[in-house]
Design a protein around this motif. Structure first.
Motif, PDB file in Angstrom:
ATOM      1  N   VAL A  64      61.921  40.121  61.154  1.00 57.32           N
ATOM      2  CA  VAL A  64      61.239  39.009  61.821  1.00 57.32           C
ATOM      3  C   VAL A  64      60.811  39.410  63.230  1.00 57.32           C
ATOM      4  CG1 VAL A  64      61.503  36.639  62.679  1.00 57.32           C
ATOM      5  CG2 VAL A  64      62.577  37.315  60.497  1.00 57.32           C
ATOM      6  N   ILE A  65      59.614  38.990  63.618  1.00 55.69           N
ATOM      7  CA  ILE A  65      59.171  39.087  65.009  1.00 55.69           C
ATOM      8  C   ILE A  65      59.112  37.682  65.584  1.00 55.69           C
ATOM      9  CG2 ILE A  65      57.226  39.589  66.543  1.00 55.69           C
ATOM     10  CD1 ILE A  65      56.540  41.974  64.791  1.00 55.69           C
ATOM     11  N   ASP A  66      59.760  37.487  66.720  1.00 55.58           N
ATOM     12  CA  ASP A  66      59.692  36.234  67.468  1.00 55.58           C
ATOM     13  C   ASP A  66      58.787  36.498  68.667  1.00 55.58           C
ATOM     14  OD1 ASP A  66      60.100  33.838  68.797  1.00 55.58           O
ATOM     15  OD2 ASP A  66      62.153  34.315  69.417  1.00 55.58           O
ATOM     16  N   LEU A  67      57.538  36.061  68.580  1.00 53.46           N
ATOM     17  CA  LEU A  67      56.528  36.373  69.592  1.00 53.46           C
ATOM     18  C   LEU A  67      56.603  35.394  70.756  1.00 53.46           C
ATOM     19  CD1 LEU A  67      54.060  38.239  70.158  1.00 53.46           C
ATOM     20  CD2 LEU A  67      52.638  36.447  69.122  1.00 53.46           C
ATOM     21  N   ALA A  68      56.529  35.935  71.988  1.00 53.89           N
ATOM     22  CA  ALA A  68      56.664  35.122  73.198  1.00 53.89           C
ATOM     23  C   ALA A  68      57.955  34.316  73.127  1.00 53.89           C
ATOM     24  CB  ALA A  68      55.450  34.221  73.393  1.00 53.89           C
ATOM     25  N   SER A  69      59.043  35.023  72.991  1.00 50.20           N
ATOM     26  CA  SER A  69      60.342  34.450  72.620  1.00 50.20           C
ATOM     27  C   SER A  69      60.955  33.522  73.659  1.00 50.20           C
ATOM     28  CB  SER A  69      61.318  35.589  72.299  1.00 50.20           C
ATOM     29  OG  SER A  69      62.545  35.102  71.861  1.00 50.20           O
ATOM     30  N   GLY A  70      60.657  33.735  74.941  1.00 50.89           N
ATOM     31  CA  GLY A  70      61.232  32.872  75.973  1.00 50.89           C
ATOM     32  C   GLY A  70      62.737  33.013  76.056  1.00 50.89           C
ATOM     33  N   SER A  71      63.458  31.960  75.720  1.00 53.84           N
ATOM     34  CA  SER A  71      64.925  31.968  75.766  1.00 53.84           C
ATOM     35  C   SER A  71      65.545  32.725  74.594  1.00 53.84           C
ATOM     36  CB  SER A  71      65.449  30.533  75.742  1.00 53.84           C
ATOM     37  OG  SER A  71      65.150  29.921  74.487  1.00 53.84           O
ATOM     38  N   ILE A  76      67.087  33.754  67.631  1.00 62.20           N
ATOM     39  CA  ILE A  76      68.516  33.512  67.389  1.00 62.20           C
ATOM     40  C   ILE A  76      68.697  32.643  66.149  1.00 62.20           C
ATOM     41  CG2 ILE A  76      70.550  32.321  68.306  1.00 62.20           C
ATOM     42  CD1 ILE A  76      69.546  33.268  71.127  1.00 62.20           C
ATOM     43  N   ALA A  77      67.874  31.614  66.015  1.00 60.24           N
ATOM     44  CA  ALA A  77      67.946  30.763  64.820  1.00 60.24           C
ATOM     45  C   ALA A  77      67.666  31.574  63.559  1.00 60.24           C
ATOM     46  CB  ALA A  77      66.954  29.610  64.939  1.00 60.24           C
ATOM     47  N   ALA A  78      66.709  32.483  63.644  1.00 60.36           N
ATOM     48  CA  ALA A  78      66.384  33.325  62.485  1.00 60.36           C
ATOM     49  C   ALA A  78      67.571  34.193  62.084  1.00 60.36           C
ATOM     50  CB  ALA A  78      65.164  34.194  62.792  1.00 60.36           C
ATOM     51  N   MET A  79      68.257  34.762  63.071  1.00 60.51           N
ATOM     52  CA  MET A  79      69.432  35.573  62.759  1.00 60.51           C
ATOM     53  C   MET A  79      70.542  34.706  62.161  1.00 60.51           C
ATOM     54  SD  MET A  79      68.879  38.765  63.185  1.00 60.51           S
ATOM     55  CE  MET A  79      70.569  39.355  63.053  1.00 60.51           C
ATOM     56  N   LYS A  80      70.737  33.522  62.702  1.00 62.41           N
ATOM     57  CA  LYS A  80      71.747  32.617  62.149  1.00 62.41           C
ATOM     58  C   LYS A  80      71.405  32.208  60.718  1.00 62.41           C
ATOM     59  CE  LYS A  80      73.829  30.456  66.230  1.00 62.41           C
ATOM     60  NZ  LYS A  80      75.230  30.501  65.795  1.00 62.41           N
ATOM     61  N   ALA A  81      70.101  32.198  60.394  1.00 61.84           N
ATOM     62  CA  ALA A  81      69.659  31.824  59.057  1.00 61.84           C
ATOM     63  C   ALA A  81      69.673  33.008  58.087  1.00 61.84           C
ATOM     64  CB  ALA A  81      68.250  31.231  59.112  1.00 61.84           C
ATOM     65  N   ALA A  84      67.431  39.884  58.484  1.00 63.93           N
ATOM     66  CA  ALA A  84      68.003  41.228  58.542  1.00 63.93           C
ATOM     67  C   ALA A  84      67.868  41.814  59.944  1.00 63.93           C
ATOM     68  CB  ALA A  84      67.298  42.135  57.539  1.00 63.93           C
ATOM     69  N   ARG A  85      66.760  41.490  60.608  1.00 58.86           N
ATOM     70  CA  ARG A  85      66.487  42.036  61.943  1.00 58.86           C
ATOM     71  C   ARG A  85      65.506  41.121  62.649  1.00 58.86           C
ATOM     72  NH1 ARG A  85      61.987  45.358  63.626  1.00 58.86           N
ATOM     73  NH2 ARG A  85      62.453  46.478  65.576  1.00 58.86           N
ATOM     74  N   VAL A  86      65.713  40.928  63.937  1.00 60.12           N
ATOM     75  CA  VAL A  86      64.769  40.157  64.744  1.00 60.12           C
ATOM     76  C   VAL A  86      64.359  40.968  65.961  1.00 60.12           C
ATOM     77  CG1 VAL A  86      64.469  38.157  66.253  1.00 60.12           C
ATOM     78  CG2 VAL A  86      65.546  37.865  64.016  1.00 60.12           C
ATOM     79  N   VAL A 127      57.964  38.550  58.606  1.00 61.27           N
ATOM     80  CA  VAL A 127      57.699  37.210  59.133  1.00 61.27           C
ATOM     81  C   VAL A 127      57.411  37.293  60.629  1.00 61.27           C
ATOM     82  CG1 VAL A 127      58.610  34.866  59.426  1.00 61.27           C
ATOM     83  CG2 VAL A 127      59.325  36.241  57.443  1.00 61.27           C
ATOM     84  N   VAL A 128      56.400  36.539  61.082  1.00 60.68           N
ATOM     85  CA  VAL A 128      56.163  36.367  62.519  1.00 60.68           C
ATOM     86  C   VAL A 128      56.339  34.887  62.850  1.00 60.68           C
ATOM     87  CG1 VAL A 128      54.490  36.473  64.397  1.00 60.68           C
ATOM     88  CG2 VAL A 128      54.582  38.331  62.724  1.00 60.68           C
ATOM     89  N   LEU A 129      57.138  34.603  63.864  1.00 61.10           N
ATOM     90  CA  LEU A 129      57.394  33.234  64.312  1.00 61.10           C
ATOM     91  C   LEU A 129      56.854  33.074  65.733  1.00 61.10           C
ATOM     92  CD1 LEU A 129      61.100  32.989  63.077  1.00 61.10           C
ATOM     93  CD2 LEU A 129      59.049  32.169  61.890  1.00 61.10           C
ATOM     94  N   VAL A 130      56.101  32.010  65.959  1.00 60.99           N
ATOM     95  CA  VAL A 130      55.489  31.778  67.272  1.00 60.99           C
ATOM     96  C   VAL A 130      55.754  30.339  67.706  1.00 60.99           C
ATOM     97  CG1 VAL A 130      53.393  31.905  68.649  1.00 60.99           C
ATOM     98  CG2 VAL A 130      53.641  33.386  66.641  1.00 60.99           C
ATOM     99  N   GLY A 131      56.533  30.167  68.758  1.00 64.07           N
ATOM    100  CA  GLY A 131      56.826  28.831  69.245  1.00 64.07           C
ATOM    101  C   GLY A 131      56.061  28.504  70.520  1.00 64.07           C
ATOM    102  N   ASP A 132      55.129  27.564  70.430  1.00 62.28           N
ATOM    103  CA  ASP A 132      54.509  26.984  71.628  1.00 62.28           C
ATOM    104  C   ASP A 132      53.740  27.993  72.480  1.00 62.28           C
ATOM    105  OD1 ASP A 132      53.940  24.791  73.249  1.00 62.28           O
ATOM    106  OD2 ASP A 132      55.989  24.071  73.161  1.00 62.28           O
TER     107      ASP A 132
END
Length: 203
Positions: A64-71, A76-81, A84-86, A127-132
């Motif tokens: 997983v890539i968490d783009l513009a991750s901020g905090s 972290i939610a992806a790893m808890k879910a 395999a790698r973030v 997977v790419v995740l982008v929040g806000d």
């Protein structure tokens, strides 16, 4: 503290934006620094993190890539879910430090980088995740083109967004909707109706 919509995650967050911003500029002796985006759980990130935790099959066993991750909330939610790698990416060096501290607090391992991933096509991932991230016109266009390229290669791309002006909704499929409590320091309301979207492959 825990973001209102994601009680499973503990983060170091600021209560107020302006004092932290001023303190950061004072400490570094530099004015005009970017706002401390990393110190807040933005509505889009909260909704996306909630969605991932409620639908762990999205990330289980995946890169997983968490783009513009901020905090680091979404990563972290992806790893808890069960990811395999973030790889959590943010061009703010303070953010990268915050991600490391927050990941450790939650007992997960998240790789953080200050590299601007938009400079080249998305690296190998599932997977790419982008929040806000659709609050500025030029940036939004660049991000969306990058996401379209990734989706075209079979990478699942999900966006959490509370109605920012530059999100091209006509090219997206809405997956879920959440009411997210936010701070008046940052938003124009106490609760933001926030959606999780997927890129529509047909567009």
């Amino acid at each position: 503290m825990s973001p209102p919509l994601v009680p499973e995650v503990q983060l170091y967050l600021a209560h107020e934006a302006v004092p932290l911003w001023q303190k950061t500029e004072e400490e570094l002796g530099e004015m005009g620094l970017p706002p401390p985006f990393w110190a807040f759980a933005w509505a889009g990130g909260q909704a996306l993190a909630r969605h991932v935790l409620d639908h762990p099959e999205i990330v289980q066993g995946k890169r997983v890539i968490d783009l513009a991750s901020g905090s680091g909330l979404v990563g972290i939610a992806a790893m808890k879910a069960g990811a395999a790698r973030v790889l959590a990416a943010d061009i703010d060096a303070f953010s990268v430090e915050a991600i490391a501290i927050n990941a450790e607090t939650n007992g997960v391992s998240v790789e953080a980088t200050v590299r601007d991933l938009l400079d080249q096509p998305a690296e190998a991932c599932d997977v790419v995740l982008v929040g806000d991230l659709f609050y500025e016109k030029g940036l939004a266009a660049k991000v969306f083109a990058w996401l379209e390229e990734a989706e075209g290669r079979g990478i699942l791309t999900l966006i959490g967004d509370p109605g920012r002006s530059y999100l091209p909704r006509e090219k997206l499929t809405k997956l879920a909707e959440y009411k997210v409590q936010v701070t008046r320091d940052l938003e124009d309301a106490d609760v933001k109706l926030t959606s999780v979207w997927r890129l529509s492959r047909c567009c």
